[in-house]
Design a protein around this motif. Sequence first.
Motif, PDB file in Angstrom:
ATOM      1  N   THR A 236      12.166  48.582 -16.333  1.00  0.00           N
ATOM      2  CA  THR A 236      12.194  47.133 -16.196  1.00  0.00           C
ATOM      3  C   THR A 236      12.963  46.754 -14.926  1.00  0.00           C
ATOM      4  OG1 THR A 236      14.212  46.919 -17.518  1.00  0.00           O
ATOM      5  CG2 THR A 236      12.101  46.737 -18.697  1.00  0.00           C
ATOM      6  N   ALA A 237      12.672  45.565 -14.430  1.00  0.00           N
ATOM      7  CA  ALA A 237      13.337  45.092 -13.218  1.00  0.00           C
ATOM      8  C   ALA A 237      13.644  43.609 -13.367  1.00  0.00           C
ATOM      9  CB  ALA A 237      12.443  45.323 -12.005  1.00  0.00           C
ATOM     10  N   ASP A 238      14.850  43.223 -12.969  1.00  0.00           N
ATOM     11  CA  ASP A 238      15.262  41.815 -12.986  1.00  0.00           C
ATOM     12  C   ASP A 238      14.976  41.231 -11.604  1.00  0.00           C
ATOM     13  OD1 ASP A 238      16.461  39.353 -13.034  1.00  0.00           O
ATOM     14  OD2 ASP A 238      18.349  40.048 -13.912  1.00  0.00           O
ATOM     15  N   VAL A 240      15.333  38.203 -10.410  1.00  0.00           N
ATOM     16  CA  VAL A 240      16.368  37.327  -9.863  1.00  0.00           C
ATOM     17  C   VAL A 240      17.456  38.145  -9.174  1.00  0.00           C
ATOM     18  CG1 VAL A 240      18.132  35.594 -10.397  1.00  0.00           C
ATOM     19  CG2 VAL A 240      15.918  35.537 -11.580  1.00  0.00           C
ATOM     20  N   ALA A 241      17.925  39.184  -9.853  1.00  0.00           N
ATOM     21  CA  ALA A 241      18.983  40.022  -9.284  1.00  0.00           C
ATOM     22  C   ALA A 241      18.503  40.726  -8.015  1.00  0.00           C
ATOM     23  CB  ALA A 241      19.454  41.042 -10.320  1.00  0.00           C
ATOM     24  N   SER A 263      16.570  29.793  -8.709  1.00  0.00           N
ATOM     25  CA  SER A 263      15.900  30.213  -9.946  1.00  0.00           C
ATOM     26  C   SER A 263      16.284  29.267 -11.071  1.00  0.00           C
ATOM     27  CB  SER A 263      16.298  31.648 -10.309  1.00  0.00           C
ATOM     28  OG  SER A 263      15.712  32.020 -11.542  1.00  0.00           O
ATOM     29  N   SER A 267      17.819  35.203 -15.362  1.00  0.00           N
ATOM     30  CA  SER A 267      17.203  36.527 -15.301  1.00  0.00           C
ATOM     31  C   SER A 267      15.705  36.411 -15.583  1.00  0.00           C
ATOM     32  CB  SER A 267      17.864  37.460 -16.336  1.00  0.00           C
ATOM     33  OG  SER A 267      17.239  38.726 -16.338  1.00  0.00           O
ATOM     34  N   ILE A 268      14.903  37.132 -14.813  1.00  0.00           N
ATOM     35  CA  ILE A 268      13.462  37.224 -15.038  1.00  0.00           C
ATOM     36  C   ILE A 268      13.104  38.709 -15.009  1.00  0.00           C
ATOM     37  CG2 ILE A 268      11.152  36.638 -14.193  1.00  0.00           C
ATOM     38  CD1 ILE A 268      12.369  34.206 -12.823  1.00  0.00           C
ATOM     39  N   VAL A 269      12.766  39.243 -16.160  1.00  0.00           N
ATOM     40  CA  VAL A 269      12.546  40.691 -16.287  1.00  0.00           C
ATOM     41  C   VAL A 269      11.055  40.982 -16.397  1.00  0.00           C
ATOM     42  CG1 VAL A 269      12.999  42.741 -17.682  1.00  0.00           C
ATOM     43  CG2 VAL A 269      14.783  41.011 -17.390  1.00  0.00           C
ATOM     44  N   PRO A 274      12.273  48.985 -10.713  1.00  0.00           N
ATOM     45  CA  PRO A 274      13.104  48.185  -9.801  1.00  0.00           C
ATOM     46  C   PRO A 274      12.862  48.541  -8.338  1.00  0.00           C
ATOM     47  CG  PRO A 274      14.414  48.970 -11.647  1.00  0.00           C
ATOM     48  CD  PRO A 274      13.080  49.666 -11.738  1.00  0.00           C
ATOM     49  N   HIS A 304       9.263  31.369 -14.438  1.00  0.00           N
ATOM     50  CA  HIS A 304       8.219  31.879 -15.323  1.00  0.00           C
ATOM     51  C   HIS A 304       7.101  30.854 -15.396  1.00  0.00           C
ATOM     52  CE1 HIS A 304      11.234  34.652 -17.371  1.00  0.00           C
ATOM     53  NE2 HIS A 304      10.181  35.424 -17.175  1.00  0.00           N
ATOM     54  N   ALA A 310       5.975  36.243 -13.947  1.00  0.00           N
ATOM     55  CA  ALA A 310       6.995  35.842 -12.985  1.00  0.00           C
ATOM     56  C   ALA A 310       6.317  35.212 -11.775  1.00  0.00           C
ATOM     57  CB  ALA A 310       7.815  37.052 -12.556  1.00  0.00           C
TER      58      ALA A 310
END
Length: 412
Positions: A236-238, A240-241, A263, A267-269, A274, A304, A310
């Motif tokens: 998984t990847a965030d 936003v980060a 944003s 967080s948007i996963v 990543p 979202h 995303a």
Amino acid sequence: MDSFRIDQPVEILIVDDEPQAVKYFKKAFGTKYDVLTATSADEAEALVLSGNHNIGLVITDQRMPGRSGVSLLNRIRSERPDIIRMLTTAYADLDSAIDAVNKGEILRYISKPWDLRVLEAEIDQAITFFLLKNEYDMLLRDKLSALHRTLLRDRMNGLAVMAGTLPYNNAPLTMYHYLKDALAEPCWRSIVRKQWSQLRVQDHWRIPVDETQRAINLTEDLMDRALFANNDAGATADIVAIANACADSINEEHGENHVRILSDVASIVVGTSPFVVQSILQRLMEPASRWAAPGSILQVNLSHNDKGEATIHLETRNCEPGKALQDSVLFTPAMQVTPKHASDLLKAALAIGHLGGSISSPPMQNGYKQIHVILPAKPAQHSEPAVFPSEWIEDLSSDYEKWVLGSLDIAA
């Protein structure tokens, strides 16, 4: 600098610091030709470089206060080589005139005092030469224009064929939209026209070889296996980060705030590696951050949509078209290497399509340039490369014809 215009009469510019001399010249030839006058080299240069006149011949005295006639004609030769240049001089300056002829700075020198019959014959010959040269140049530009249009069409079709060989999911569809967006950008037309008009005639035999090597290099560069490899199960990847980390990296490199991330959630996963997400965002944000005029920034909006996907919107409000054009693989000028940022931007688009997402870039309006990206919550399953459908080729060809008509002749 604009050159000869066929819809206006040819003008002659006489330059002499003695007002009586220019008055005498205009009286002798003003009924036969459109005569402009100047009493200094600086005044004459301003007339020539203004672009407001259709000057075909400049005749200047050699000895003038401040600047010599040869200095003026040298400047005109540099900026407007199509204009015929003649020097009028007394016997004492004959060596300077002969030297200027030998160096190609002038066509003729005319001794003072003038013999009006000889001077008229020289002027007639110079104007005839000017008109014939411009007629030849226009025919040559028409020929080169046809060559350039064919070359760009071939490059477009070559990119379409290349897409069918790349091991990315949805590569043909991604390339189709990439080319559609490039052809739909009207603000690029005049820039492309200017760039291609600078090609030298003697370079054209090298272009087919150069284009073949360009296609090979680009294909090799797009074969970035890290971007189309299957994601690790459960990765998984965030977004936003990762987007904030990319922005920090770009801003630190430039020493100022070039990129701003906004944003609506913390967080948007997405179910993607990543590394892949970071590679995509870096390849999108680095080029786009350079498109803005000094003092402006690239804003990246993250959110979202209703489908749980995303959405990433890159916005530059003061985009300089020439900078954005440099990152278009389609329009890279012939005989120039495709910039790395241009191929990186295309790689990012292909990687987005590989994950089952989409990327689009609407035409720029009033300096406002956008890139819209959608990434699915989970990546698409791997599939075999697909061919580029013939109907897409026909659609792109239709768009290309409209693009050519909108830009007139690329090499004109």
